[in-house]
Design an enzyme around this catalytic site. Structure first.
Site, PDB file in Angstrom:
ATOM      1  N   SER A  96       0.833  -1.223   0.000  1.00 40.40           N
ATOM      2  CA  SER A  96       0.000   0.000   0.000  1.00 40.40           C
ATOM      3  C   SER A  96       0.856   1.257   0.000  1.00 40.40           C
ATOM      4  O   SER A  96       0.390   2.322  -0.397  1.00 40.40           O
ATOM      5  CB  SER A  96      -0.899   0.077   1.235  1.00 40.40           C
ATOM      6  N   GLY A 115       1.354  -0.415   8.725  1.00 45.04           N
ATOM      7  CA  GLY A 115       2.086   0.832   8.929  1.00 45.04           C
ATOM      8  C   GLY A 115       2.858   1.368   7.738  1.00 45.04           C
ATOM      9  O   GLY A 115       3.688   2.256   7.908  1.00 45.04           O
ATOM     10  N   SER A 116       2.562   0.875   6.522  1.00 42.99           N
ATOM     11  CA  SER A 116       3.389   1.365   5.403  1.00 42.99           C
ATOM     12  C   SER A 116       3.101   2.842   5.087  1.00 42.99           C
ATOM     13  O   SER A 116       4.013   3.577   4.717  1.00 42.99           O
ATOM     14  CB  SER A 116       3.222   0.485   4.158  1.00 42.99           C
ATOM     15  N   TRP A 117       1.859   3.294   5.264  1.00 43.21           N
ATOM     16  CA  TRP A 117       1.585   4.722   5.022  1.00 43.21           C
ATOM     17  C   TRP A 117       2.289   5.567   6.088  1.00 43.21           C
ATOM     18  O   TRP A 117       2.815   6.626   5.794  1.00 43.21           O
ATOM     19  CB  TRP A 117       0.066   5.003   5.031  1.00 43.21           C
ATOM     20  N   ASP A 132      -6.857   4.602   5.177  1.00 46.67           N
ATOM     21  CA  ASP A 132      -6.811   3.487   4.223  1.00 46.67           C
ATOM     22  C   ASP A 132      -7.650   2.348   4.789  1.00 46.67           C
ATOM     23  O   ASP A 132      -7.361   1.184   4.601  1.00 46.67           O
ATOM     24  CB  ASP A 132      -5.329   3.070   4.055  1.00 46.67           C
ATOM     25  N   LYS A 156      -9.746   6.094   1.564  1.00 45.77           N
ATOM     26  CA  LYS A 156      -9.995   4.972   0.639  1.00 45.77           C
ATOM     27  C   LYS A 156     -11.493   4.770   0.472  1.00 45.77           C
ATOM     28  O   LYS A 156     -12.246   4.797   1.442  1.00 45.77           O
ATOM     29  CB  LYS A 156      -9.376   3.690   1.197  1.00 45.77           C
TER      30      LYS A 156
HETATM   31  C1  LIG Z   1      -5.672  -2.021   4.301  1.00 43.65           C
HETATM   32  S1  LIG Z   1      -5.237  -1.987   5.982  1.00 43.65           S
HETATM   33  C2  LIG Z   1      -4.326  -0.480   6.108  1.00 43.65           C
HETATM   34  C3  LIG Z   1      -2.961  -0.582   5.515  1.00 43.65           C
HETATM   35  C4  LIG Z   1      -2.087   0.602   5.902  1.00 43.65           C
HETATM   36  N1  LIG Z   1      -2.509   1.826   5.252  1.00 43.65           N
HETATM   37  C5  LIG Z   1      -0.631   0.378   5.529  1.00 43.65           C
HETATM   38  O1  LIG Z   1      -0.174   1.019   4.639  1.00 43.65           O
HETATM   39  O2  LIG Z   1       0.011  -0.458   6.165  1.00 43.65           O
HETATM   40  C6  LIG Z   1      -6.777  -1.593   6.739  1.00 43.65           C
HETATM   41  C7  LIG Z   1      -6.696  -1.409   8.242  1.00 43.65           C
HETATM   42  O3  LIG Z   1      -7.942  -0.858   8.677  1.00 43.65           O
HETATM   43  C8  LIG Z   1      -8.035  -1.191  10.051  1.00 43.65           C
HETATM   44  N2  LIG Z   1      -9.375  -0.898  10.557  1.00 43.65           N
HETATM   45  C9  LIG Z   1     -10.554  -1.419  10.130  1.00 43.65           C
HETATM   46  N3  LIG Z   1     -11.567  -0.905  10.861  1.00 43.65           N
HETATM   47  C10 LIG Z   1     -11.010  -0.031  11.760  1.00 43.65           C
HETATM   48  C11 LIG Z   1     -11.550   0.796  12.778  1.00 43.65           C
HETATM   49  N4  LIG Z   1     -12.863   0.836  13.034  1.00 43.65           N
HETATM   50  N5  LIG Z   1     -10.712   1.558  13.516  1.00 43.65           N
HETATM   51  C12 LIG Z   1      -9.368   1.511  13.290  1.00 43.65           C
HETATM   52  N6  LIG Z   1      -8.808   0.735  12.328  1.00 43.65           N
HETATM   53  C13 LIG Z   1      -9.614  -0.027  11.575  1.00 43.65           C
HETATM   54  C14 LIG Z   1      -7.683  -2.663  10.047  1.00 43.65           C
HETATM   55  O4  LIG Z   1      -7.325  -3.095  11.339  1.00 43.65           O
HETATM   56  C15 LIG Z   1      -6.523  -2.686   9.045  1.00 43.65           C
HETATM   57  O5  LIG Z   1      -5.290  -2.672   9.714  1.00 43.65           O
END
Ligand SMILES: C[S@@+](CC[C@H](N)C(=O)[O-])C[C@H]1O[C@@H](n2cnc3c(N)ncnc32)[C@H](O)[C@@H]1O
Length: 299
Positions: free
Chosen positions: A25, A53-55, A118, A158
């Site tokens: 990502s 955590g990549s963002w 995201d 997103k």
């Molecule tokens: C696609 S991943 C994010 C990847 C991140 N941007 C990266 O670059 O590493 C989606 C994240 O949304 C989080 N998530 C989903 N619902 C959430 C909520 N209600 N509150 C906080 N985080 C949430 C999930 O735990 C997951 O880690």
């Protein structure tokens, strides 16, 4: 897909491991930034739904470079995150009102220049339910942004371009001077995923956003007259013309860069790399522990 196969089929996945990003990502944010230059001058940034955590890594490397020192970056996720240098991590739910104060505390009550989300829920396979939960995450990101973002600030969120996405376009466009639907090259063309790039936050006049426990999204936005004013950037459509909108669509990233929908051959001295960061609390963790203890019954 086996891990070696995934390395072959998804060069962004492989490149992320080679370049030290925790997830592929990272390239989505990098390509959005390449197109819109959204990170210049940012000193306070919030990364919602940030794990693994990549963002946050991208934010940390771009905002804490030698020229722009001392940026404050706050990352929030339901999952615990392995620390990242220069980033404060909070394990919390972005849909819960108490999360707002936790973020503001990190900024000593100052407002942020940049918020990104995201967020993606765990998919159930029930399409309507999945779409509803995803929309709730997008709304929660907007709610938090209205409480955290300084006027002129930027929000990236997103989205999945489902059938009612034009309602979300219309409503986001009420808060920002320009709203664009961006599709980074690293986001698969076959996926409905895209990112709302919302530029120049314009708080609604005479409305003070306030997050209260047990309040619905519509109650939160009630005073903002979301169904009201038309916008400059969105073209309104349909009979119910104030509720739906079309926004600009921009594909970002170099056209000569990797095609995320293509498979690539791997050369002879290919060596499979381990992920940069293993998941801290994967959903399969309990099953693995039960298997180790011999507690998983065979059917
Ligand atoms: C696609 S991943 C994010 C990847 C991140 N941007 C990266 O670059 O590493 C989606 C994240 O949304 C989080 N998530 C989903 N619902 C959430 C909520 N209600 N509150 C906080 N985080 C949430 C999930 O735990 C997951 O880690």
């Amino acid at each position: 897909m086996g891990k070696t196969n995934k390395d072959k089929r998804d060069l962004y996945y492989r490149r992320a491991k080679e370049e030290g990003w925790r997830a592929r990502s990272a390239y989505k944010l990098l390509q959005i930034d390449q197109q819109f230059d959204i990170l210049s001058g940012v000193t306070r940034a919030v990364d919602l739904c940030a794990a693994p955590g990549s963002w946050s890594q991208v934010l940390s490397s771009k905002l804490n470079s030698s020229t722009t020192s001392s940026a404050k970056i706050v990352a929030v996720d339901l999952q615990p995150m392995t620390p990242i240098e220069g980033v404060t991590t909070i394990q919390a739910d972005i849909t819960h009102p108490s999360t707002l104060q936790q973020i503001l505390d990190c900024f000593e009550n100052e407002l942020a220049d940049f918020v990104c989300s995201d967020g993606a829920p765990d998919v159930t396979g029930l399409h309507d339910l999945d779409e509803y939960v995803q929309h709730q995450l997008v709304w929660s990101a907007l709610q938090l942004a209205t409480c955290i973002l300084r006027p002129g600030g930027t929000l990236i969120a997103k989205i999945f371009r489902g059938k009612d996405i034009d309602i979300i376009y219309a409503q986001f466009a009420k808060f920002f001077e320009r709203v664009v639907c961006a599709k980074p090259r690293s986001s698969r063309g076959t996926s409905l995923e895209a990112f709302l790039v919302c530029l120049n936050y314009k708080p609604i006049l005479h409305w003070t956003p306030k997050l209260i426990n047990n309040q619905s999204t519509s109650e939160f936005f009630a005073g903002a007259n979301l169904m009201g004013a038309a916008t400059k950037t969105a073209t309104t459509v349909g009979a119910n013309h104030e509720e739906r909108a079309i926004v600009e669509f921009i594909a970002c990233g170099d056209v000569n860069d990797i095609d995320s929908d293509a498979s690539y051959a791997i050369d002879g001295d290919f060596k499979r790399l381990d992920p940069v960061q293993k998941p801290t609390a994967p959903p399969y963790k309990t099953a693995l522990e039960m298997k180790r203890r011999g507690e998983l019954a065979r059917r």
